[in-house]
Write an enzyme that holds these catalytic residues in place. Sequence first.
Site, PDB file in Angstrom:
ATOM      1  N   LEU A 131      19.661  30.750 -25.493  1.00 58.41           N
ATOM      2  CA  LEU A 131      19.882  29.596 -26.371  1.00 58.41           C
ATOM      3  C   LEU A 131      19.959  28.298 -25.580  1.00 58.41           C
ATOM      4  O   LEU A 131      19.676  27.227 -26.103  1.00 58.41           O
ATOM      5  CB  LEU A 131      21.187  29.772 -27.164  1.00 58.41           C
ATOM      6  CG  LEU A 131      21.236  30.932 -28.154  1.00 58.41           C
ATOM      7  CD1 LEU A 131      22.646  31.104 -28.698  1.00 58.41           C
ATOM      8  CD2 LEU A 131      20.259  30.692 -29.299  1.00 58.41           C
ATOM      9  N   GLY A 132      20.391  28.394 -24.339  1.00 57.47           N
ATOM     10  CA  GLY A 132      20.526  27.200 -23.510  1.00 57.47           C
ATOM     11  C   GLY A 132      20.948  27.583 -22.109  1.00 57.47           C
ATOM     12  O   GLY A 132      21.272  28.734 -21.823  1.00 57.47           O
ATOM     13  N   LYS A 146      23.723  30.814 -18.255  1.00 51.07           N
ATOM     14  CA  LYS A 146      22.914  30.778 -19.460  1.00 51.07           C
ATOM     15  C   LYS A 146      23.720  31.261 -20.665  1.00 51.07           C
ATOM     16  O   LYS A 146      24.682  32.000 -20.523  1.00 51.07           O
ATOM     17  CB  LYS A 146      21.684  31.672 -19.288  1.00 51.07           C
ATOM     18  CG  LYS A 146      20.756  31.231 -18.156  1.00 51.07           C
ATOM     19  CD  LYS A 146      19.611  32.204 -17.958  1.00 51.07           C
ATOM     20  CE  LYS A 146      18.713  31.760 -16.800  1.00 51.07           C
ATOM     21  NZ  LYS A 146      17.608  32.714 -16.554  1.00 51.07           N
ATOM     22  N   VAL A 147      23.269  30.827 -21.847  1.00 55.44           N
ATOM     23  CA  VAL A 147      23.880  31.255 -23.102  1.00 55.44           C
ATOM     24  C   VAL A 147      22.848  32.053 -23.884  1.00 55.44           C
ATOM     25  O   VAL A 147      21.714  31.594 -24.078  1.00 55.44           O
ATOM     26  CB  VAL A 147      24.362  30.056 -23.940  1.00 55.44           C
ATOM     27  CG1 VAL A 147      25.011  30.539 -25.233  1.00 55.44           C
ATOM     28  CG2 VAL A 147      25.350  29.208 -23.149  1.00 55.44           C
ATOM     29  N   LYS A 180      28.025  33.370 -23.236  1.00 53.50           N
ATOM     30  CA  LYS A 180      27.823  32.557 -22.039  1.00 53.50           C
ATOM     31  C   LYS A 180      28.052  33.446 -20.816  1.00 53.50           C
ATOM     32  O   LYS A 180      29.144  33.977 -20.616  1.00 53.50           O
ATOM     33  CB  LYS A 180      28.773  31.370 -21.997  1.00 53.50           C
ATOM     34  CG  LYS A 180      28.586  30.507 -20.743  1.00 53.50           C
ATOM     35  CD  LYS A 180      29.613  29.403 -20.640  1.00 53.50           C
ATOM     36  CE  LYS A 180      29.293  28.285 -21.595  1.00 53.50           C
ATOM     37  NZ  LYS A 180      30.160  27.103 -21.342  1.00 53.50           N
ATOM     38  N   ASP A 234      31.629  16.068 -20.783  1.00 47.87           N
ATOM     39  CA  ASP A 234      30.168  16.184 -20.952  1.00 47.87           C
ATOM     40  C   ASP A 234      29.806  16.069 -22.430  1.00 47.87           C
ATOM     41  O   ASP A 234      29.122  16.925 -22.992  1.00 47.87           O
ATOM     42  CB  ASP A 234      29.671  17.514 -20.382  1.00 47.87           C
ATOM     43  CG  ASP A 234      28.165  17.499 -20.123  1.00 47.87           C
ATOM     44  OD1 ASP A 234      27.593  16.395 -20.002  1.00 47.87           O
ATOM     45  OD2 ASP A 234      27.561  18.576 -20.050  1.00 47.87           O
TER      46      ASP A 234
END
Length: 612
Positions: free
Chosen positions: A296-297, A303-304, A318, A417
Amino acid sequence: MGHYMLLLKMKILFAVLSLACLQFVSCDFQGDALSSLKNLLNATSTQLTDWNPNQVNPCTWSNVICDSSNNVISLTLSSMSFTGSLSPRIGVLRTLTALTLQGSGITGKIPEEFGNLTNLINLDLENNRLSGEIPASLGNLKKLQFLFLSQNYLSGSIPNSLSTLPNLINLQLALNNLKGEIPESLFEVAKYNFTGNNLNCGINLTHLCASDSENSSSSHKPMIGIIIGVVGGVIVLLLCGLLVFIYMGSCKGNKQDVFVDVAGEVDRIITFGQLKRFLWRELQIATDSFNDKNILGQGGFGKVYKGVLADGTKIAVKRLTDFESHGGDAAFQREVEMISVAVHKNLLRLIGFCTTTTERLLVYPFMQNLSVAYRLREIKSGEPVLDWPTRKRVALGAARGLEYLHEHCNPKIIHRDVKAANVLLDEHFEAVVGDFGLAKLVDVRKTNVTTQVRGTMGHIAPEYLSTGKSSEKTDVFGYGIMLLEVVTGQRAIDFTRLEDEDDVLLLDHVKKLEREKNLDAIVDRNLNKNYDMQEVEMMIQVALLCTQALPEHRPAMSEVVRMLEGEGLAERWEEWQNVEVARRQEGERLQRIDWGEDSVYNQDAIELSGGR
């Protein structure tokens, strides 16, 4: 006949009034119950400040979570240092599934009315000053799985009704003044602790006062601790030998195929509460062995992946990488710590975790509408673009989530963030602020200086980038840039704008268009002019106030929320414009001095411009 008709009309009127009253009560009974709790707890002027008794819907209040139908499902008031007692009116919150009030100095009795909370799964009243007997009415809570009443002054016997709870898996009654018989069936609960009472259990009796998995060092029988210590030492030695054997074996083959779930140091440091501990194999199957097609990202710590559990629940996993050498383990602990202090409907909820000798994984609910950034810029053909009303709702929801982190958590939390990619969208397109991997717990007694700047270029506040000093005002800056992303649909930094001789930075690009009063050129073209220009102007003004160069000039997130709701923006904007006009005039004055006819700079410029 006349009297009959009059009586009939009165009955009809009474029925209408009764229905109206019922409708009114159904709207605000939750807020009334919570307000009653706040009053009886003797909350100070600095506690629960946003619990407004005049506000019908309490779902925006701090420490309160609601479902999609605005029913209160979770209430968490931990370590709040109250001096009062519990309100019986909480018993009307029939949809409540979690009530967590541990360590808050609460006195008095546990109300019988708590037995009306028939959807309750977790009841945590541990480490308070509660007295009196355990209400027999708690036996009505047939869905209850976790009951924590340890470290209070409860007296009397354990009610037999607790033995009828079919789903109870963790019962903690240690360190009270309880006495008498323990219902036999309670010894069959997976985890229990009755130590530190005057109950019929102990080393010389049929049953021990704590289950095998409980630490019974608080018991008045020190021999139990010695026995457990010896046995534990042997087990640790055996485990160490086993792990060495596995590690040596893994060196000969493929290390990626060897994963061993271990209790780990993290489990002893962090109190995980109701988080679920997943098995490695369970998450491996859910993500199809962490297949790249499920990514997903990707961020600085890993990474997710999208996953589906055996029961059909969709999750996002995650997977932290290099946590030992690059801060990933610290990120793991940080994200888990967030859960104990950050519970809000506009913040992403952690539902579980997994630790192995080589892995740290965090499990979140899957946000089916992905992120705001995705919906603005990366949608696939046929998927809807975020319309203007949704963008407004996203702006307000994200602001409320950050306000909670900054002003209602103790200690406060800085996200560090904030950007459109880290604002997720649930099934109703409500904003959920996620990715606390860079978050920082702030102790107001200590400095806010960090040795390593974290975040995404274009979103980082100038003072944070130059000095490494972060504060809640750095989040406000990031939020302002995110607002500009929401309005324009563009990235914070985009080098393609150079082709049109525009500014690379989105902030400078928008400032220039705002000065030219060319607001239509600012708005995302994908909206096809389906927006309210007055609302666009309001959001741009809020964004520019949030992104002022000096952090002390930026508003707090609570002010941002009020401005987005239409309160106080005009005054702040007028102040900002006066400052900006004065700043530009001073800049122009200095430029005229530097480049005037008699200036050496002007002579140099003429000379350089001539033919050679």
